[in-house]
Design an enzyme around this catalytic site. Structure first.
Site, short mmCIF file in Angstrom:
data_model
loop_
_atom_site.label_atom_id
_atom_site.label_comp_id
_atom_site.label_asym_id
_atom_site.label_seq_id
_atom_site.Cartn_x
_atom_site.Cartn_y
_atom_site.Cartn_z
NE ARG A 112 -5.58 14.95 -0.39
CZ ARG A 112 -4.49 14.27 -0.73
NH1 ARG A 112 -3.31 14.60 -0.25
NH2 ARG A 112 -4.56 13.26 -1.57
CD GLU A 211 -3.63 6.80 1.75
OE1 GLU A 211 -2.53 6.87 1.20
OE2 GLU A 211 -4.71 6.85 1.13
NE ARG A 215 -4.80 12.41 3.09
CZ ARG A 215 -5.10 11.48 2.19
NH1 ARG A 215 -6.33 11.40 1.72
NH2 ARG A 215 -4.17 10.66 1.76
CB CYS A 257 0.49 6.41 -0.14
SG CYS A 257 0.56 5.98 -1.90
CB THR A 259 1.37 8.76 -4.59
OG1 THR A 259 0.35 8.60 -3.61
CG2 THR A 259 1.60 7.44 -5.31
NE ARG A 266 -6.73 14.91 -6.15
CZ ARG A 266 -8.01 15.24 -6.36
NH1 ARG A 266 -8.75 15.71 -5.37
NH2 ARG A 266 -8.54 15.09 -7.55
NE ARG A 295 -7.56 12.06 -8.91
CZ ARG A 295 -7.26 11.68 -7.68
NH1 ARG A 295 -8.21 11.62 -6.77
NH2 ARG A 295 -6.04 11.35 -7.34
CD GLU A 300 -6.82 7.45 -8.33
OE1 GLU A 300 -5.80 7.18 -8.96
OE2 GLU A 300 -6.86 7.55 -7.10
#
Length: 343
Positions: A112, A211, A215, A257, A259, A266, A295, A300
């Protein structure tokens, strides 16, 4: 606004780098969208257990509030303020023949990326009418897709119970964000302006205004990582014909974010490694070598079930998309080899 009263419980990178000196530099500044440094740090202040603790409200946040964001980005990504991000979305450069053609180890593959529309504020700063406009622009584009990308858009606000049950059964439905996203301002006016698109084969999925504004997800059962990556790149290429994504030469694709900056990618597999799981030191030696994250099966902070793990790339910024997926492929191939040797 006062300088936050940080305690020993505040272990976020924001708390580490938001010194009184930085506070004095940034306290009176606002971006063109009216986003302040206090908006940026609110999630980390309200949640002392945050890992990062800061969110950007728009592309300008990363330059205007650079005294805070630059050291956070450098520590998390090992990426300096003078570095430039490189992008490579060419699937022909990926070398990833199926590492598990007999489907003995890899249950599923999922890649993604996050994307946000250029000239729009990010989720923490977006106005309700702007969020609705993003939904309209993106859903109209998605509904025009053809071939194996053609499918259906489901708005969260008007979703029928049958559609809701179907999306939950497929694990496609997303909920309002957690307390970290809530205090970042990402849950405002929930569920309006949000929705889910998936193709008819359920191998291509887009979340709108979670978020990030998009996505974009490509997935399927088994371990054909190359095919999953090719589909994702085709989809991105089609979407870019109709919309421009927020990007900077320094930070790559812009996300709320820090990160997720850079590739915003990802790439992951769910993989069964019951033997190797009994020697986590050997397991971690392989994943560390290939810059991978381990994970639990539900993502997570979750545990493994039956020796099944979610393995994904750790690096996002300063590496290309092809390198992210190649990291994952090479590491997963090494994990399968190690599991076979234990038998």
């Amino acid at each position: 606004m006062q300088y936050p009263n940080f305690t020993k419980d505040n272990k976020s990178l924001m708390a580490k780098y938001f010194t009184k000196e930085v506070f004095e530099k940034l306290k009176d500044k606002k971006t063109a969208n009216g986003f302040s440094i206090f908006d940026a740090i609110n999630s980390g202040v309200k949640n002392p257990d945050s890992g990062i603790g800061a969110y950007a409200g728009d592309k300008e946040s990363y330059t205007l509030f650079a005294p805070l964001f630059d050291p956070i980005i450098e520590e998390y990504h090992g990426f300096k303020k003078t570095d430039k991000h490189q992008s490579n979305l060419n699937p022909d450069d990926l070398k990833a023949p199926n590492p598990d053609p007999e489907n003995k180890y890899i249950l599923s593959t999922r890649i993604r990326v996050g994307r946000n529309l250029d000239e729009m504020p990010l989720g923490p700063a977006i106005a309700d009418e702007q969020r609705d406009e993003v939904e309209k622009i993106v859903s109209t584009t998605l509904n025009s897709l053809e071939g194996d990308l053609a499918g259906t858009y489901y708005p969260l606000a008007t979703m029928s119970e049958d559609d809701k049950k179907s999306l939950i059964a497929d694990h496609f439905l997303f909920k309002a964000g957690d307390r970290f996203l809530e205090t970042a301002g990402l849950n405002r006016n929930w569920p309006y302006g949000r929705g889910i698109y998936h193709n008819n084969e359920k191998t291509f999925l887009v979340w709108i205004n979670e978020e990030d504004q998009l996505r974009i997800i490509s997935m399927q059962k088994g371990g054909d990582i190359q095919e999953v990556f090719q589909r994702l790149m085709r989809a991105i290429s089609e979407l870019e014909k109709k919309m421009k994504f927020s990007f900077s030469q320094h930070l790559g694709y812009i996300t709320s974010c820090p990160t997720n900056l850079g590739t915003a990618m990802r790439a992951s597999v769910h993989i069964a490694l019951p033997k190797l799981a009994q020697d986590m030191e050997a397991f971690k030696t392989i994943t560390d070598k290939h810059h991978l994250q381990i994970r639990g099966v539900h993502g997570e902070h979750s545990e493994s079930e039956g020796g099944v793990y979610d393995i994904s790339n750790k690096r996002r910024l300063g590496v290309t998309e092809v390198e992210c997926v190649q990291d994952m492929y090479d590491g997963v191939s090494a994990l399968i080899e190690a599991e076979k040797n234990l038998k």
